[in-house]
Structures are given as structure tokens and as C-alpha cells.
Design an enzyme around this catalytic site. Structure first.
Site, PDB file in Angstrom:
ATOM      1  N   TYR A 174      16.253  40.927  25.899  1.00  0.00           N
ATOM      2  CA  TYR A 174      16.172  39.448  25.362  1.00  0.00           C
ATOM      3  C   TYR A 174      15.658  38.503  25.845  1.00  0.00           C
ATOM      4  O   TYR A 174      14.881  37.741  25.172  1.00  0.00           O
ATOM      5  CB  TYR A 174      17.901  39.124  25.053  1.00  0.00           C
ATOM      6  CG  TYR A 174      18.308  37.830  24.526  1.00  0.00           C
ATOM      7  CD1 TYR A 174      18.387  38.031  22.748  1.00  0.00           C
ATOM      8  CD2 TYR A 174      18.296  36.698  24.963  1.00  0.00           C
ATOM      9  CE1 TYR A 174      18.619  36.658  22.163  1.00  0.00           C
ATOM     10  CE2 TYR A 174      18.537  35.519  24.140  1.00  0.00           C
ATOM     11  CZ  TYR A 174      18.863  35.784  22.637  1.00  0.00           C
ATOM     12  OH  TYR A 174      19.062  34.454  22.261  1.00  0.00           O
ATOM     13  N   SER A 212      15.571  30.632  23.355  1.00  0.00           N
ATOM     14  CA  SER A 212      16.680  30.431  23.974  1.00  0.00           C
ATOM     15  C   SER A 212      16.774  29.999  25.353  1.00  0.00           C
ATOM     16  O   SER A 212      15.671  30.250  26.076  1.00  0.00           O
ATOM     17  CB  SER A 212      17.457  31.789  24.139  1.00  0.00           C
ATOM     18  OG  SER A 212      18.552  31.882  24.927  1.00  0.00           O
TER      19      SER A 212
HETATM   20  P1  NAD Z   1      23.354  35.132  13.854  1.00  0.00           P
HETATM   21  O1  NAD Z   1      23.350  36.778  14.094  1.00  0.00           O
HETATM   22  O2  NAD Z   1      24.416  34.466  13.238  1.00  0.00           O
HETATM   23  O3  NAD Z   1      22.018  34.956  12.714  1.00  0.00           O
HETATM   24  C1  NAD Z   1      20.932  35.864  12.808  1.00  0.00           C
HETATM   25  C2  NAD Z   1      20.471  36.172  11.405  1.00  0.00           C
HETATM   26  O4  NAD Z   1      18.986  36.785  11.688  1.00  0.00           O
HETATM   27  C3  NAD Z   1      21.249  37.092  10.635  1.00  0.00           C
HETATM   28  O5  NAD Z   1      21.660  36.670   9.480  1.00  0.00           O
HETATM   29  C4  NAD Z   1      20.511  38.458  10.894  1.00  0.00           C
HETATM   30  O6  NAD Z   1      20.958  39.181   9.654  1.00  0.00           O
HETATM   31  C5  NAD Z   1      19.093  37.973  10.840  1.00  0.00           C
HETATM   32  N1  NAD Z   1      18.016  39.001  11.480  1.00  0.00           N
HETATM   33  C6  NAD Z   1      18.483  39.665  12.610  1.00  0.00           C
HETATM   34  N2  NAD Z   1      17.264  40.603  12.714  1.00  0.00           N
HETATM   35  C7  NAD Z   1      16.415  40.572  11.541  1.00  0.00           C
HETATM   36  C8  NAD Z   1      15.414  40.944  11.037  1.00  0.00           C
HETATM   37  N3  NAD Z   1      14.829  41.902  11.953  1.00  0.00           N
HETATM   38  N4  NAD Z   1      14.726  40.552   9.986  1.00  0.00           N
HETATM   39  C9  NAD Z   1      15.456  39.450   9.348  1.00  0.00           C
HETATM   40  N5  NAD Z   1      16.514  38.968   9.579  1.00  0.00           N
HETATM   41  C10 NAD Z   1      17.156  39.284  10.841  1.00  0.00           C
HETATM   42  O7  NAD Z   1      22.638  34.509  14.999  1.00  0.00           O
HETATM   43  P2  NAD Z   1      22.466  33.129  15.429  1.00  0.00           P
HETATM   44  O8  NAD Z   1      23.375  32.723  16.775  1.00  0.00           O
HETATM   45  O9  NAD Z   1      22.379  32.304  14.528  1.00  0.00           O
HETATM   46  O10 NAD Z   1      21.018  33.159  16.078  1.00  0.00           O
HETATM   47  C11 NAD Z   1      19.814  32.809  15.487  1.00  0.00           C
HETATM   48  C12 NAD Z   1      18.503  32.721  16.500  1.00  0.00           C
HETATM   49  O11 NAD Z   1      18.977  31.660  17.491  1.00  0.00           O
HETATM   50  C13 NAD Z   1      18.249  34.050  17.318  1.00  0.00           C
HETATM   51  O12 NAD Z   1      16.925  34.263  17.430  1.00  0.00           O
HETATM   52  C14 NAD Z   1      19.126  33.769  18.564  1.00  0.00           C
HETATM   53  O13 NAD Z   1      18.483  34.657  19.185  1.00  0.00           O
HETATM   54  C15 NAD Z   1      19.033  32.414  18.700  1.00  0.00           C
HETATM   55  N6  NAD Z   1      19.912  31.867  19.838  1.00  0.00           N
HETATM   56  C16 NAD Z   1      21.208  31.900  19.321  1.00  0.00           C
HETATM   57  C17 NAD Z   1      22.254  31.149  20.314  1.00  0.00           C
HETATM   58  C18 NAD Z   1      23.591  31.352  20.022  1.00  0.00           C
HETATM   59  O14 NAD Z   1      24.537  30.783  21.024  1.00  0.00           O
HETATM   60  N7  NAD Z   1      23.846  31.452  18.775  1.00  0.00           N
HETATM   61  C19 NAD Z   1      21.761  30.910  21.498  1.00  0.00           C
HETATM   62  C20 NAD Z   1      20.292  30.856  22.018  1.00  0.00           C
HETATM   63  C21 NAD Z   1      19.493  31.389  20.786  1.00  0.00           C
END
Ligand code: NAD
Length: 258
Positions: A157, A144
Site C-alpha cells: 500500500y 495517503s
Molecule cells: P472505500 O473502500 O470506502 O471506497 C473505495 C471505493 O473504491 C469502493 O467503492 C471500491 O469499490 C472502489 N474500488 C476499489 N478498487 C477498485 C477498482 N479496482 N476499480 C474501481 N473501483 C474500485 O475506501 P475509502 O476509505 O473511501 O478510500 C478511498 C481512497 O482513499 C483510497 O484510495 C484509499 O486508499 C484512500 N485513503 C483512505 C483513507 C481512510 O482512512 N479511509 C486514508 C488514506 C487514504
């Protein structure tokens, strides 16, 4: 040529789901590991053919990860008579960065971020390395921009994502030349119900949020998925141990309060 196989954690929703879909559409086989049973069932329904293996797995649980990789290996051998993996995307984790003021943060809550992002990436990487080595594959860790800069009250985080960046260069040095390891630092990426199904009237970000980005918009899961596909490809063959920000330019914009 053997059809490439990717393992995507958190592959049933958001950025992980977009990556699953992109790679399936580009002819990959995908194993999507996600702890959300409903989302896994929905993904499975959307791709009923045999190129997707969708599994309910909590990646922070050592036994569940071990069993999932055992199942995946059996699935590959039974259906395709192949072994080995081409790509691991460590994407799963608690996407909400806010943990509240540090003086109120419980050890249990601190660990929730560390376990889902860092321990999950460790367990899946450990399980995948022999198969990745076999096919000279790649690992992409989804970190991130919060590994690089902060808003208040995101310590757990930020620490987990910073750890993921350090793990990325450590692994790149340990696992080369067979396996390349890189990270992506997404900025604001619009996921959630609006992105998925237009089930909400409004997107989760406002116009002002869009305008402040040098590219004039918020990111989409497909922006990150495309970067994963690039880092997994031979075009990125001279890139390892690096992180790429996919953030519309926000981490390069100097911001001082008036
Ligand atoms: P999201 O919540 O839409 O999807 C995350 C997925 O991971 C979900 O389906 C959830 O069920 C699964 N998950 C969570 N913990 C888990 C575990 N312990 N075991 C198995 N599955 C698990 O989130 P997103 O926004 O798509 O984020 C995906 C990644 O990108 C994350 O690592 C998040 O930190 C990172 N990220 C997202 C953003 C953003 O703006 N969306 C920004 C920076 C980083």
C-alpha cells in the site's frame, strides 16, 4: 458557461461517494466509476436525474476503462452536446493498507495494491488527458499519509501511494500549463457502514483515537471531498505537483515511545 464534468473513480462509496455528492450538489455533472455493482446501483438510485453517470468499472482493467470512457463521451454528446472533462479524481483502490509481513506476501497480493491504486490511476489518467486538456481541467490523486510515514506491514500500500505522489509531480510537469495535477494524503478518515448508515452501534475509531489528533477528531469523507473541490477550483490555480495532508495534524505530531 458549460457545466463542469468530473470523473471520480471509486465514486460510489466512502471518500469517493462524498466527493461525488459534494460536486453534484455544487452543480457539477459527475461520472462515478466503481467496481462494486451494488454500491453503483445504490448511488444511481440516490441521484436519479441526468447529472450523474454511474458505471460499474474495474479501473485496473485496460479494456473496461477504455469502454467506460467511450460510453462517457457518448453520454455527454448525446445528452449535453459537449465534449471534454474538468476534473479526474483518482480515488479507487484497496483502502485496507495491511498486507502482512513482507516475507509472507505473495506476488499476487503485492500486485492487488499496485494494480488498483497505481495502474488504475495510470489507465484513467491516460484516457482522460485529451478531454482534460480541452477544458484546462485538473487531476486530483488520492494518496495517503502512508506515502509519507508507516506502521508495520503496509509495504505494498505504501509503495503504491508513494508511487502516486511521484506520478503527481511527474504529470504536473508533463501536462502543464493546460492541466494541473495535485494529490491529497488523507489520514484516518471514518468511512464504513457507521459513517454511511449508522447501521453499526459504534464508530470504527475509539475516543483515544480522536483525542490524539491535534484537531481533536477523526476525519470525515467530506473533509477530503472539500479539499478535492478546492484543488479543482480556480482558487488553486497556482498549485500544481503538490500534495496536501488532510489528517487533522497527525503527520506534524512528533511521537516517541516513553
Ligand atoms: P472505500 O473502500 O470506502 O471506497 C473505495 C471505493 O473504491 C469502493 O467503492 C471500491 O469499490 C472502489 N474500488 C476499489 N478498487 C477498485 C477498482 N479496482 N476499480 C474501481 N473501483 C474500485 O475506501 P475509502 O476509505 O473511501 O478510500 C478511498 C481512497 O482513499 C483510497 O484510495 C484509499 O486508499 C484512500 N485513503 C483512505 C483513507 C481512510 O482512512 N479511509 C486514508 C488514506 C487514504
Amino acid at each position: 458557461m458549460t457545466t463542469p464534468l468530473a470523473i471520480i473513480t471509486g465514486g460510489a462509496q466512502g471518500i469517493g461517494r462524498a466527493t461525488t455528492e459534494l460536486l453534484l450538489n455544487e452543480g457539477w455533472r459527475v461520472a462515478a466509476l466503481d467496481r462494486d455493482a451494488e454500491a453503483v446501483a445504490e448511488l444511481d438510485e440516490a441521484f436519479p436525474d441526468a447529472t450523474l453517470l454511474a458505471m460499474v468499472v474495474d479501473v485496473s482493467d485496460e479494456l473496461q476503462v477504455k469502454e467506460a470512457f467511450h460510453h462517457l463521451t457518448g453520454w455527454q454528446q448525446e445528452n449535453y452536446k459537449t465534449t471534454g472533462f474538468d476534473l479526474l479524481v483518482n480515488n479507487a483502490g484497496l483502502a485496507d493498507p495491511e498486507c502482512g509481513p513482507i516475507e509472507n506476501l505473495s506476488l499476487k497480493d503485492w500486485r492487488r495494491w499496485q494494480e488498483s491504486h497505481l495502474t488504475g490511476a495510470f489507465l484513467c489518467t491516460r484516457a482522460a488527458v485529451p478531454g482534460l486538456r480541452e477544458r484546462r481541467g485538473a487531476i486530483v490523486n488520492i494518496a495517503s499519509t502512508r506515502a509519507l510515514q508507516s506502521e508495520p506491514h503496509c509495504e505494498s500500500y505504501a509503495a503504491a501511494k508513494g508511487g502516486l505522489l511521484s506520478m503527481t509531480h511527474a504529470l504536473a510537469v508533463s501536462l502543464g500549463p493546460e492541466i494541473r495535477v495535485n494529490a491529497i494524503c488523507p489520514g484516518w478518515i471514518e468511512t464504513g457502514p457507521w459513517q454511511k448508515a449508522q447501521s453499526r452501534a459504534e464508530p470504527e475509531h475509539r475516543d483515544i483515537d480522536r483525542r490524539q489528533h491535534p484537531v481533536g477528531r477523526i476525519g470525515e469523507p467530506a473533509d477530503v471531498a472539500a479539499t478535492v473541490a478546492f484543488l479543482a477550483s480556480d482558487k488553486a490555480g497556482f498549485i500544481t505537483g503538490q500534495h496536501i495532508s488532510v489528517d487533522g495534524g497527525m503527520t506534524k505530531k512528533m511521537i516517541y515511545a516513553d
